[in-house]
Write an enzyme that holds these catalytic residues in place. Sequence first.
Site: not given
Length: 413
Positions: A130-131, A159-160, A85, A208, A127, A301, A274, A87
Amino acid sequence: SKADTERIDDLTSRLLANTSLAPSTSEEAAIPPFSAQQRSPRQSRRPALSFKPDELIWICGLARRAFLKQPACLSVSAPLRICGDVHGQFGDLLRIFEDNGLPRAATNGTSKSPADDKTIRYLFLGDYVDRGKASLECITLLFCLKLRHPNLVYLLRGNHECASVNETYGFYDECVRRASPKAYRAFQDAFNAMPVAAVAGGVAFCVHGGLSPHMVTPRDINARVKRPCDIPKTGLLCDLLWSDPRPDDELARATKVSGSKLVDSSHYAPNMARGAGCFFGQQAIDAFLKRSNLTMIVRAHAVVEDGYLFFHERKLVTVFSVPNYANEFTNHGATLVIGADLKLRFQIAWANTSRGRLQARGVMPSTTQGESSALGAAIEEGGGGRKPHLPQQNQISQSKRPTSHPHANPGSP
């Protein structure tokens, strides 16, 4: 075309400006690498890049077409660097390239420097957005590198990379504020075309999230995942991007996944943490690797304290590549390097312990106290510092327990 290549190179140069990765005409002209003390805060000091919506839409269109030319499950040769990730932590993405090098093919002895006479190939496990505060820089740079080095840079979907997730966790707001809603939609079109898994070096299944009871071998992915597509709430694609490992004894107490067409369903359980995907156990890992004639599973993940963490006799490893996740954690970051001889080592990016306030511990499985998962592979330091702290328990950690709906509140990462 030549015009497209020039535009991609110009955008890449702007993204790499004022770093040690910036192109230069001479060795003396290159900006020296950042020191370990400079690296951690760099992300917040770096001025935001000004993006033109039309150029983002254009680069997304090129990336989408490139992804659709590839199978849903890739075959990637070693040597290879595998990243988890990112992010939106653009400064830490740059550090990965500073420590490992930008993608390049071996020069076959024509370079004057032996260090340049090697292939640098990357596989990212998803990923990207985001974040963090610089998702646009992260995903745009990776798209540019993918387009310029199609056989050296491979990008999997996380998944993002899904509208119903990234419209909630920062990417939508960033796109609208810094570009346009139309650019946001163009990114989603590209995400919907991305590959979702890879077999690395003929030995490692890379994804992922994790395994699925809907999959016998990786060949099923190419047969059953039809792109472009959104991520469904159930099924093979959802499991690949959302699932997590659990010890078998924990699965024995959980409600089992049921269905007449499922594989090894007794080794899987719904992922109640989740709200999407499934939990898969040690027996599921053993059965999948045996059927597929593979050695290990590499996944992302989940944020883990040391940037990497083994599970089930080192048959699975979780890789999380950026330190100080979301500026809330004191985790390190790691890049998994698979050599041409298929030996493993980890490139570690040390955390700045003054930035994070939480440790990435404790909501995923742990075994008996004192069981060691000390690493047999080599550890290489990224940016100096102490020798790595090896995990003392065979556990995989994530940052938070999410609530139930898979796409409205996906958890972390």
